[in-house]
Write a protein that holds these residues in place. Structure first.
Motif, PDB file in Angstrom:
ATOM      1  N   ASN A 120     -47.654 -11.095  32.488  1.00 27.81           N
ATOM      2  CA  ASN A 120     -46.887 -11.828  31.486  1.00 27.81           C
ATOM      3  C   ASN A 120     -45.393 -11.771  31.777  1.00 27.81           C
ATOM      4  O   ASN A 120     -44.658 -12.734  31.550  1.00 27.81           O
ATOM      5  N   GLY A 121     -44.965 -10.615  32.300  1.00 29.84           N
ATOM      6  CA  GLY A 121     -43.545 -10.408  32.562  1.00 29.84           C
ATOM      7  C   GLY A 121     -43.014 -11.094  33.805  1.00 29.84           C
ATOM      8  O   GLY A 121     -41.793 -11.215  33.965  1.00 29.84           O
ATOM      9  N   VAL A 122     -43.902 -11.534  34.696  1.00 25.85           N
ATOM     10  CA  VAL A 122     -43.438 -12.127  35.963  1.00 25.85           C
ATOM     11  C   VAL A 122     -43.736 -13.622  36.081  1.00 25.85           C
ATOM     12  O   VAL A 122     -43.397 -14.235  37.092  1.00 25.85           O
ATOM     13  N   VAL A 123     -44.358 -14.201  35.079  1.00 29.17           N
ATOM     14  CA  VAL A 123     -44.684 -15.631  35.151  1.00 29.17           C
ATOM     15  C   VAL A 123     -43.443 -16.462  35.436  1.00 29.17           C
ATOM     16  O   VAL A 123     -43.429 -17.321  36.335  1.00 29.17           O
ATOM     17  N   ASP A 124     -42.370 -16.220  34.685  1.00 28.05           N
ATOM     18  CA  ASP A 124     -41.145 -17.008  34.874  1.00 28.05           C
ATOM     19  C   ASP A 124     -40.571 -16.826  36.269  1.00 28.05           C
ATOM     20  O   ASP A 124     -40.011 -17.767  36.856  1.00 28.05           O
TER      21      ASP A 124
END
Length: 393
Positions: A120-124
């Motif tokens: 979730n934290g690395v999607v962007d």
């Protein structure tokens, strides 16, 4: 296959990078001399090498490496350099490792990732940099509209979803829910209840244990025992799964309260740590080493020869991640072009896998068969044994 948004490929970053294999530049037919001069395609392998999920990371690393070994350390005919990065066990450690892979190591694609909080934290990061991430474990239910994120594993709620109706139809009484308090635990219980409740299932209670700090499950198990529930559905993995299953037995629930779980509870090395306490536990999983197909037979033999252990769903999904990258890199001309690889990923129609044939869903996850397993003693060894198919999700 089901068409997916605008397909494109992945690349990840991580701390403590270690080159597993690095060969001279090479391209598949269709690439040119300039592409060959660029050197090998850099692939980030982001998996836990420390912390509570290290055993999962070891399996994922071994599965990916095995595919490479079987293909002369090439994917799509191109030389590759694999950069290993330690995901650790927190969202911060995983994000830092991914940042390094993308921004310093300048990988073309990334694979791996155990934790839902990390993915979730690395999607962007991957979307912004247009680097494909082919995840081989974590897959939160909230991840539905990314262009550069694919997963060869499952969606987090699917093990529970596959099992819920079966439990409702086969348990004469209520079910107690006990799971780790983080995204994957919430997803599993939600998925289970989505098929359990419509099938007439009754809930005794729903409790979440602090993660990762809970090591003493006795108070929670005492409440479950006193609830009068006929069965319990749990979600734990890694070291927590070992402690939970042992304490489930020690506290007297084994044999009295039927235990159902997502397959991670008894998957891989944790089963050895659980020992006889795990016998009779039922789980739902998308893979098992006893599946009867030619690809799986060859995979199991090769994996055992490499590691001296039976393959897990983590190893299988990473093996498949290497396979889809192999197909996509070949289709895109064997060059380090994340956009081209990402597009080629979306054009793969079927994947022949140790789990059986699967296809992409419209959110870039497998559409696949699920299985009910029971921990049984087989020739003096405790193993997960497939009991029946639960259906395709």
């Amino acid at each position: 296959m089901t068409a997916r948004r605008t397909p494109q490929l992945i690349a990840l970053t991580a701390a403590g990078a270690l080159a597993l294999s690095a060969c001279g530049g090479g391209t598949l037919g269709g690439g040119d001399d300039d592409a060959a001069a660029e050197g090998p395609i850099k692939i980030g392998l982001l998996v836990p090498q420390s912390g509570v999920y290290k055993s999962l990371g070891d399996d994922m690393k071994a599965g990916f490496e095995l595919y490479l070994e079987e293909h002369d350390d090439k994917l799509g005919g191109a030389e590759v350099e694999v950069i290993l990065a330690d995901e650790g066990e927190t969202a911060d450690s995983g994000k830092a490792a991914a940042d390094k892979l993308v921004k310093q190591d300048e990988v073309t694609v990334v694979t791996g990732v155990v934790s839902s909080a990390v993915i979730n934290g690395v999607v962007d990061l991957f979307e912004t940099n247009k680097i494909p991430l082919v995840g081989s474990n974590a897959s939160p239910t909230t991840l539905t509209d990314a262009t550069y994120v694919w997963r060869t594993s499952y969606v987090n709620d699917e093990p529970g979803k596959a099992l819920g109706a079966y439990v409702a139809e086969n348990v004469d009484g209520s079910v107690y829910f006990l799971a780790a308090d983080y995204q994957a635990g919430l997803d599993e219980v939600t998925g289970f209840k989505s098929t359990f409740e419509p099938a007439g299932g009754e809930t005794a209670d729903e409790v979440y244990t602090p993660f990762p700090g809970t090591t003493n499950f006795q108070p929670f198990l005492a409440n479950a025992k006193s609830s009068g529930a006929e069965a319990l559905f749990s979600f734990y993995a890694g070291g927590a799964a070992v402690e939970f299953v042992k304490q489930y037995d020690q506290f007297g629930l084994k044999g009295e309260v039927d235990h159902y779980s997502a397959g991670f509870l008894t998957e891989g090395g944790v089963l050895d740590g659980q020992g006889a306490s795990a016998e009779g536990t039922f789980t739902a999983m998308n893979y098992n080493y006893d599946l009867d197909n030619e690809i799986n037979a060859a995979f199991v033999e090769a994996y055992e020869a490499k590691t001296d252990r039976l393959p897990t769903t983590y190893a299988m999904a990473s093996y498949d991640a290497a396979k889809v990258l192999d197909l996509a890199i070949e289709a895109s001309g064997g060059v380090a072009d994340g956009d081209a690889i990402n597009t080629a990923l979306g054009e793969i129609e079927e994947i022949e896998s140790p789990r059986g044939t699967w296809t992409w869903s419209d959110i870039g996850t497998p559409v696949q068969q699920w299985y009910l397993r029971e921990v049984q003693e087989v020739d003096g060894t405790l193993q997960n044994v497939v009991i029946q198919e639960l259906g395709e999700l």
